[in-house]
Motif scaffolding. Sequence first.
Motif, PDB file in Angstrom:
ATOM      1  N   TYR A 149       0.815  -1.220   0.000  1.00  0.00           N
ATOM      2  CA  TYR A 149       0.000   0.000   0.000  1.00  0.00           C
ATOM      3  C   TYR A 149       0.847   1.269   0.000  1.00  0.00           C
ATOM      4  O   TYR A 149       0.585   2.182  -0.813  1.00  0.00           O
ATOM      5  CB  TYR A 149      -0.956   0.002   1.186  1.00  0.00           C
ATOM      6  CG  TYR A 149      -2.085   1.005   1.032  1.00  0.00           C
ATOM      7  CD1 TYR A 149      -3.346   0.598   0.613  1.00  0.00           C
ATOM      8  CD2 TYR A 149      -1.885   2.359   1.276  1.00  0.00           C
ATOM      9  CE1 TYR A 149      -4.379   1.502   0.446  1.00  0.00           C
ATOM     10  CE2 TYR A 149      -2.912   3.273   1.109  1.00  0.00           C
ATOM     11  CZ  TYR A 149      -4.149   2.844   0.704  1.00  0.00           C
ATOM     12  OH  TYR A 149      -5.169   3.748   0.527  1.00  0.00           O
TER      13      TYR A 149
ATOM     14  N   SER B 279       1.263   6.806  -6.798  1.00  0.00           N
ATOM     15  CA  SER B 279       0.044   7.453  -7.263  1.00  0.00           C
ATOM     16  C   SER B 279      -0.018   8.932  -6.895  1.00  0.00           C
ATOM     17  O   SER B 279      -0.441   9.759  -7.704  1.00  0.00           O
ATOM     18  CB  SER B 279      -1.183   6.731  -6.692  1.00  0.00           C
ATOM     19  OG  SER B 279      -2.375   7.343  -7.122  1.00  0.00           O
TER      20      SER B 279
ATOM     21  N   PRO C 211      -3.073  -3.616  -8.185  1.00  0.00           N
ATOM     22  CA  PRO C 211      -4.507  -3.331  -7.971  1.00  0.00           C
ATOM     23  C   PRO C 211      -4.733  -2.125  -7.057  1.00  0.00           C
ATOM     24  O   PRO C 211      -5.666  -1.340  -7.294  1.00  0.00           O
ATOM     25  CB  PRO C 211      -5.033  -4.620  -7.332  1.00  0.00           C
ATOM     26  CG  PRO C 211      -4.067  -5.667  -7.721  1.00  0.00           C
ATOM     27  CD  PRO C 211      -2.740  -4.990  -7.780  1.00  0.00           C
ATOM     28  N   ILE C 212      -3.901  -1.982  -6.029  1.00  0.00           N
ATOM     29  CA  ILE C 212      -4.056  -0.830  -5.135  1.00  0.00           C
ATOM     30  C   ILE C 212      -3.729   0.454  -5.880  1.00  0.00           C
ATOM     31  O   ILE C 212      -4.418   1.480  -5.729  1.00  0.00           O
ATOM     32  CB  ILE C 212      -3.148  -0.998  -3.897  1.00  0.00           C
ATOM     33  CG1 ILE C 212      -3.586  -2.211  -3.088  1.00  0.00           C
ATOM     34  CG2 ILE C 212      -3.201   0.254  -3.024  1.00  0.00           C
ATOM     35  CD1 ILE C 212      -2.679  -2.539  -1.923  1.00  0.00           C
TER      36      ILE C 212
ATOM     37  N   ALA D 247      -6.653   1.455  -8.048  1.00  0.00           N
ATOM     38  CA  ALA D 247      -7.741   2.022  -7.252  1.00  0.00           C
ATOM     39  C   ALA D 247      -7.421   3.440  -6.801  1.00  0.00           C
ATOM     40  O   ALA D 247      -8.290   4.319  -6.809  1.00  0.00           O
ATOM     41  CB  ALA D 247      -8.013   1.133  -6.043  1.00  0.00           C
TER      42      ALA D 247
ATOM     43  N   LYS E 120      -7.869   6.054  -9.531  1.00  0.00           N
ATOM     44  CA  LYS E 120      -9.254   6.375  -9.880  1.00  0.00           C
ATOM     45  C   LYS E 120      -9.890   7.376  -8.925  1.00  0.00           C
ATOM     46  O   LYS E 120     -10.986   7.866  -9.188  1.00  0.00           O
ATOM     47  CB  LYS E 120     -10.090   5.090  -9.906  1.00  0.00           C
ATOM     48  CG  LYS E 120      -9.727   4.145 -11.040  1.00  0.00           C
ATOM     49  CD  LYS E 120     -10.619   2.914 -11.020  1.00  0.00           C
ATOM     50  CE  LYS E 120     -10.296   1.977 -12.184  1.00  0.00           C
ATOM     51  NZ  LYS E 120     -11.153   0.767 -12.177  1.00  0.00           N
ATOM     52  N   ILE E 121      -9.226   7.677  -7.803  1.00  0.00           N
ATOM     53  CA  ILE E 121      -9.796   8.608  -6.829  1.00  0.00           C
ATOM     54  C   ILE E 121      -9.749  10.025  -7.386  1.00  0.00           C
ATOM     55  O   ILE E 121      -8.713  10.500  -7.856  1.00  0.00           O
ATOM     56  CB  ILE E 121      -9.017   8.533  -5.497  1.00  0.00           C
ATOM     57  CG1 ILE E 121      -9.166   7.141  -4.877  1.00  0.00           C
ATOM     58  CG2 ILE E 121      -9.510   9.600  -4.532  1.00  0.00           C
ATOM     59  CD1 ILE E 121      -8.367   6.954  -3.605  1.00  0.00           C
TER      60      ILE E 121
ATOM     61  N   LEU F  77     -11.935   4.796  -0.252  1.00  0.00           N
ATOM     62  CA  LEU F  77     -12.098   4.727  -1.708  1.00  0.00           C
ATOM     63  C   LEU F  77     -11.142   3.732  -2.354  1.00  0.00           C
ATOM     64  O   LEU F  77     -11.370   3.304  -3.491  1.00  0.00           O
ATOM     65  CB  LEU F  77     -11.900   6.119  -2.317  1.00  0.00           C
ATOM     66  CG  LEU F  77     -12.983   7.152  -1.992  1.00  0.00           C
ATOM     67  CD1 LEU F  77     -12.621   8.501  -2.585  1.00  0.00           C
ATOM     68  CD2 LEU F  77     -14.343   6.691  -2.495  1.00  0.00           C
ATOM     69  N   SER F  78     -10.087   3.379  -1.661  1.00  0.00           N
ATOM     70  CA  SER F  78      -9.124   2.415  -2.215  1.00  0.00           C
ATOM     71  C   SER F  78      -9.415   0.986  -1.783  1.00  0.00           C
ATOM     72  O   SER F  78      -8.665   0.068  -2.129  1.00  0.00           O
ATOM     73  CB  SER F  78      -7.697   2.786  -1.798  1.00  0.00           C
ATOM     74  OG  SER F  78      -7.537   2.696  -0.388  1.00  0.00           O
TER      75      SER F  78
ATOM     76  N   PRO G 248     -11.617  -1.235  -2.833  1.00  0.00           N
ATOM     77  CA  PRO G 248     -11.691  -2.231  -3.921  1.00  0.00           C
ATOM     78  C   PRO G 248     -10.327  -2.747  -4.357  1.00  0.00           C
ATOM     79  O   PRO G 248     -10.173  -3.937  -4.649  1.00  0.00           O
ATOM     80  CB  PRO G 248     -12.390  -1.462  -5.046  1.00  0.00           C
ATOM     81  CG  PRO G 248     -13.211  -0.435  -4.341  1.00  0.00           C
ATOM     82  CD  PRO G 248     -12.397  -0.020  -3.155  1.00  0.00           C
ATOM     83  N   GLY G 249      -9.330  -1.861  -4.407  1.00  0.00           N
ATOM     84  CA  GLY G 249      -7.989  -2.302  -4.753  1.00  0.00           C
ATOM     85  C   GLY G 249      -7.392  -3.196  -3.691  1.00  0.00           C
ATOM     86  O   GLY G 249      -6.681  -4.175  -3.994  1.00  0.00           O
TER      87      GLY G 249
END
Length: 296
Positions: free
Chosen positions: A95, A102, A181-182, A185, A188-189, A215-216, A218-219
């Motif tokens: 993470y 990101s 995946p994280i 996610a 996309k924020i 919001l993260s 799902p990742g």
Amino acid sequence: MGIFDTSPRARAAALVAPPFAYALLLLAVPLISIVLISFWTQTGLTLSRVFTLDNYREIFSGPIYIWGNQNRWGVLPLSLFVSATVTLVTVLLAYPVAYFVSFHVAPQRKSLWLFLITIPFWTSYLIRVFLWKVILGYNGVVNTGLIELGLIQEPLDFLLYNLNSVIITLSHAYAVFAILPIYVALEKIDRSLLEAAQDLGENRFTTFVRVTLPLSVPGIVGSVLIVFIPTIGDYVTPELMLGAGGRLISNVIQTQFLQLNNWPLGAALSIITMLAVGVVSLVFILLNQRWLRGRG
């Protein structure tokens, strides 16, 4: 005109048929075969196709596979514990990396960072496992470095040939599968949501806890499933990092199939393992959905 020229359904069926047949051949047929074999018995080279539950009785009645004894866990619970620990460690380490790429890397350099993250995984998985043996060995890099720094007087013997080494090796092996995946996610924020939270008086930490982290999710869920499901079936790492006598469920299944020539028991162990992983994964997904609905 042919049927494929006049019927959209026929054209769709023609397009779907090859991948469906491929999936059926490589996924459904082997799984059905394993299920059938798990209800048979084998004596020597003779495979009896008479329906029986003896294999499942042996799994649930003995102390080896499920229940364990006072001194040690059963093989399946121990394997689930190792996979859960690997998943926790991997996601916790992945993470911050995904968050840094990101939120703190310039957009034009993000592709380069992702490229650099994947470089260690270009090499063979087996080579990476052997490298960890070199790093964690009795005379390996870690012990040698600690001795040279004067932090220890003799090499540490708990770094290799135990569950610690398995967890470390698997956490590294699946790190990239947790990071990506994280990262997706987080990308996309909507950044305007973070700015709005800070405009309303939130500091960076509370903005992360109340906006970014939820919001993260799902990742995070994707990373957990991607790491947890394959690690319990990993055979190479436990075989090399646990040493003589060390076994997890994947090694026990391999022993039943290739060494003890007991395919039905190995198949039954495979089915029980798949069901256990499926139940754990389903419970996690349901809890996550309930948590998301609670926040909605």
